[in-house]
Structures are given as structure tokens and as C-alpha cells.
Design an enzyme around this catalytic site. Structure first.
Site, mmCIF file in Angstrom:
data_model
loop_
_atom_site.group_PDB
_atom_site.id
_atom_site.type_symbol
_atom_site.label_atom_id
_atom_site.label_comp_id
_atom_site.label_asym_id
_atom_site.label_seq_id
_atom_site.Cartn_x
_atom_site.Cartn_y
_atom_site.Cartn_z
ATOM 1 N N CYS A 117 0.798 -1.225 0.000
ATOM 2 C CA CYS A 117 0.000 0.000 0.000
ATOM 3 C C CYS A 117 0.832 1.276 0.000
ATOM 4 C CB CYS A 117 -0.956 -0.018 1.187
ATOM 5 S SG CYS A 117 -1.942 -1.515 1.254
ATOM 6 N N HIS A 154 -2.580 7.993 6.369
ATOM 7 C CA HIS A 154 -2.858 6.681 5.784
ATOM 8 C C HIS A 154 -4.261 6.250 6.192
ATOM 9 C CE1 HIS A 154 -1.853 2.969 3.833
ATOM 10 N NE2 HIS A 154 -2.036 2.249 4.931
ATOM 11 N N GLU A 189 -1.086 5.560 14.009
ATOM 12 C CA GLU A 189 -0.652 6.702 13.198
ATOM 13 C C GLU A 189 -0.897 8.019 13.927
ATOM 14 O OE1 GLU A 189 -1.064 8.512 8.655
ATOM 15 O OE2 GLU A 189 -2.480 6.965 9.339
ATOM 16 N N LYS A 244 -9.531 8.150 2.482
ATOM 17 C CA LYS A 244 -10.021 6.773 2.326
ATOM 18 C C LYS A 244 -11.459 6.635 2.816
ATOM 19 C CE LYS A 244 -5.660 4.153 2.631
ATOM 20 N NZ LYS A 244 -4.678 5.234 2.853
ATOM 21 N N HIS A 258 -9.710 2.032 0.407
ATOM 22 C CA HIS A 258 -8.278 1.751 0.400
ATOM 23 C C HIS A 258 -7.907 1.144 -0.942
ATOM 24 C CE1 HIS A 258 -4.310 0.975 1.452
ATOM 25 N NE2 HIS A 258 -4.444 0.337 2.595
ATOM 26 N N PHE A 309 1.767 -3.410 3.890
ATOM 27 C CA PHE A 309 2.070 -4.705 4.496
ATOM 28 C C PHE A 309 3.550 -5.029 4.268
ATOM 29 C CE2 PHE A 309 -2.453 -6.747 4.126
ATOM 30 C CZ PHE A 309 -2.879 -5.936 5.158
#
Length: 414
Positions: free
Chosen positions: A164, A304, A315, A336, A341, A400
Site C-alpha cells: 500500500c 494513511h 498513526e 479513504k 483503500h 504490508f
């Protein structure tokens, strides 16, 4: 060290909020949700029955039948956004040195639809059921290759793949290529088309996605106490980057500048964020140092913000550690909440949102923020866009594997 400035002169966006950059921006500032129930395959047995999808997509509007059959949707989306970005930049393709144009466009997963269909065909028909285009349609670097073939760009051509964080990493590497003199111009970003049976199944198996099937449009709710996972999205975001002097000399419209980035690794877990946030702190701190600015110079962060219980808190805490008291004076957000996402395209699509926030002086909202999580206590620009003059802004993207990226954008001044 080179001091070549890098500016953005073209934008292309193909997203669940709109099939062009202007439509995407209008969707963002109006707080539109691009999430809806999946209808192009049977979701009866799926825990999640919705996604952020590009509405009414018909490949024949963009490609002839033969070409479309040889391109996975992930490449189609990337080519459509690249065409818009190049048109938007108003480049004269006959006059530029194409050997000095880099292409770095990546995808986190690759040709997911092709992989699924060809696997089914192999199972049903054996080796004879596999298309000779299977591998070229599947591999992540094919988007950069297809763009270079279509436009004749012969400069550095490859892609980074970092889940991502893919889109952000490619933009950062393109910035480096221009800044260091390896190219004078670059087409860069990310694309993804994961809304398939196997894509939904894979993320459901991880228990990573929301299952709010009774209200899909409100399912992506970053920082809300009732969030239950992310919403899968699709689309592409592409920039045209140029060396500053060349852009000025041709009279190009300049949206803004890229002035720094930070890349790092969590070195912690394949999917879970480091609860101490050390990798993310390193990425943001490195980005600020790279740009030569102080934390208090930043007005906005496009986070994010995936709408996962652990990620949003982690975050938020890293931002407070890096920015101190200034953290609560900034406008932060997660777009998002509207477009879902988009995995390998996320860093690019959200960089477009960040750049346009600077350009238009408006921060898009985080929608569906109804019951704030006490552990998420920043100004997330809840539910309505906010007008604000933005000098510097960051876009965060994490993947990831523990891959972290933070890009710094600056309001353009000659």
C-alpha cells in the site's frame, strides 16, 4: 548534491469518486462516498459485500476490443490516468526528448482479475486453457512498460512494489530521478484493480475489512470509535513531474512542488503496525529533514488512515510524537473515508488529494466520523471540507511488510 527543483504539471485520476482529476476533487470536497454494494459477481457467501468501485466502467470507451483483451484492468486504469495527466500537462510530445522521460508507475498486487480468471481456466481446461498473455497481463511492471510503449518514453522505466506504499514510493523515486539528473520529466504514480472474488476473499480471510453490509457508504470511517476495518477500493493516480526550469520555460501550469520524502521500515510484523510507531516516526522525520523544514511549518497531513482499529490509533500517536503540540493545530484527514483503500494506488491517489488541497486552499473532509475514538484526538477535518492556506503538506502511506513512505508537498512560488 543536485539542487534541481521538481514540480508537478499534470494530474490524472481514475477513481470511485470520479473518472478524472476534476471529478475526483469535486467528490472529495463535497464529501461523496464512492462505496457501494458489489454487483458484478455473486457475494452471497462473502462476509463483505461492498467496495469502493469505479461506476459504470466500460473498457470500450477507452480501448479497442483487441487491446482491452490484452490488458488487465490494473493496466487499463493506469493508462487512462496517465493519458489524462499527460493531456493535463499540455506537453508537446513531438518536441520533448523522450529519452529523458522516466516512467515509474506501480501496483501493489498486479493483474488480480487476470490471475483469478486464468486460474479458473487452468482448473477447467488444463494448460491449454492458459492465455499467452497471462504473464504480461499479470506482472506489476507492465503498467510502466505499457505507458512507455504508448507514448514512446525511453528514460528510466520500472516500478517499486511495496504493497500500500507503492504509489508513494514510485513518486519519491521519480522525484529522485529528476533531482539527480537521470531524467528531466517523469510519469509516476500507482494503479490497482483488486475488487475481484479472490481479492475480497483474501482480505476477508485476514479479517481486515469492514462487514457493515447494511450501510456500505458509511463503512469506511477512519478514527470513528465504531470502525471495524477498511473498505477495498480501486483506481489509479498519476503525476507528470518536471524539472522546474524546463516547466517554467515552456509556460506550464504548476500545481505545486515535491520537496522531500522519507522511506523506512517497521521491521516488526508483516501486517500489524508497530505499536510504538518507530518506523513511521522515522519516515515522517526523514521527510521533514529532506525538505529542510520544521514540524511547525506543516499545515496539513493526508493520513494513511485506513479505518482499522489498530492502525488509526498508531498513526495518530506517531504524528503527536513527531509534531508535538503543533499536531493539534494542523488539519489532518483520511480521504479513504470516501474512496476506500486502493492499496498500491493509495499513495498516488492520496498524493493528488494532498496536492490539490494545497493548490485550492481547501482540506477535504474525513467523512463518517460520528463517534470520535478517544484515542484519536487530532483535528481530522470531520465531515465537511475546510478552507485553509497550506504552505506544506505531507502524505503518509504504509504497506504490508512494514513499508513506510511520507512525501512532502509545497505550495508553488516562483
Amino acid at each position: 548534491m543536485s539542487t534541481r527543483r521538481v514540480v508537478i504539471t499534470g494530474i490524472g485520476a481514475f477513481t470511485p469518486l470520479g473518472k478524472s482529476a476534476p471529478e475526483f476533487w469535486n467528490g472529495l470536497v463535497s464529501g461523496k462516498s464512492g462505496v457501494r454494494t458489489i454487483e458484478h459477481f455473486d457475494t452471497t457467501d462473502f462476509p463483505t459485500k461492498f467496495a469502493a468501485q469505479i461506476e459504470d466502467y466500460d473498457s470500450s470507451n477507452y480501448f479497442d476490443r483487441k487491446e482491452a483483451r490484452r490488458l488487465d484492468k490494473v493496466a487499463q486504469y493506469g493508462l487512462i490516468a496517465a493519458q489524462e495527466a499527460i493531456d493535463d500537462s499540455k506537453l508537446d510530445l513531438d518536441s520533448i526528448n523522450k529519452e529523458r522521460v522516466a516512467v515509474l508507475v506501480g501496483t501493489g498486487i498486479g493483474g488480480m482479475e487476470t490471475f483469478y480468471k486464468q486460474s479458473v481456466s487452468f482448473h477447467e481446461r488444463g494448460p491449454r486453457g492458459v492465455s499467452p498473455f497471462f504473464i504480461p497481463m499479470l506482472i506489476p511492471d507492465i503498467i510502466s512498460g505499457q505507458i512507455s510503449i504508448r507514448f514512446g518514453f525511453k528514460g528510466p522505466n520500472f516500478c517499486a512494489v511495496s504493497a500500500c506504499a507503492t504509489g508513494s514510493h514510485n513518486i519519491g523515486l521519480a522525484y529522485d530521478a529528476i533531482r539527480n539528473g537521470q531524467a528531466d520529466m517523469a510519469v509516476s504514480g500507482g494503479t490497482e484493480a483488486p475488487v475481484t472474488q479472490i481479492g475480497i476473499s483474501g482480505f476477508n480471510a485476514m479479517r481486515a475489512m469492514s462487514t457493515r453490509n447494511d450501510s456500505p457508504e458509511t463503512a469506511s470511517r477512519p478514527f470513528d470509535k465504531t470502525r471495524d476495518g477498511f473498505v477495498l477500493g480501486e483506481g489509479a493516480g498519476i503525476f507528470v513531474l518536471e524539472e522546474y526550469e524546463a516547466a517554467i520555460n515552456r509556460g506550464a501550469r504548476i500545481y505545486g512542488e515535491i520537496v522531500g520524502y522519507g522511506f523506512s521500515a517497521d521491521a516488526y510484523h508483516i501486517t500489524a503496525p508497530d505499536p510504538d510507531g518507530n518506523g513511521v516516526i522515522l519516515a515522517m522525520s526523514t521527510a521533514l529533514n529532506s525538505a529542510g523544514i520544521k514540524p511547525e511549518d506543516v499545515d496539513h497531513i493526508n493520513m494513511h488512515g485506513t479505518s482499522t482499529p489498530l492502525g488509526d490509533v498508531a498513526e495518530t500517536n506517531t504524528i503527536k510524537k513527531v509534531f508535538g503540540d503543533h499536531a493539534k493545530t494542523m488539519n489532518v484527514n483520511s480521504t479513504k473515508s470516501m474512496h476506500g483503500h486502493t492499496l498500491g494506488a493509495a499513495g498516488a491517489i492520496e498524493s493528488i488529494a494532498t496536492l490539490l488541497a494545497i493548490y485550492h486552499g481547501t482540506v477535504p473532509p474525513t467523512i463518517n466520523l460520528e463517534t470520535p475514538d478517544p484515542e484519536c484526538d487530532l483535528n481530522y477535518t470531520p465531515n465537511e471540507a475546510e478552507v485553509r492556506d497550506i504552505g506544506y503538506a505531507l502524505n503518509n502511506a504504509f504497506g504490508f511488510g512494514g513499508h513506510n513512505s511520507s512525501l512532502v508537498f509545497k505550495k508553488f512560488k516562483e
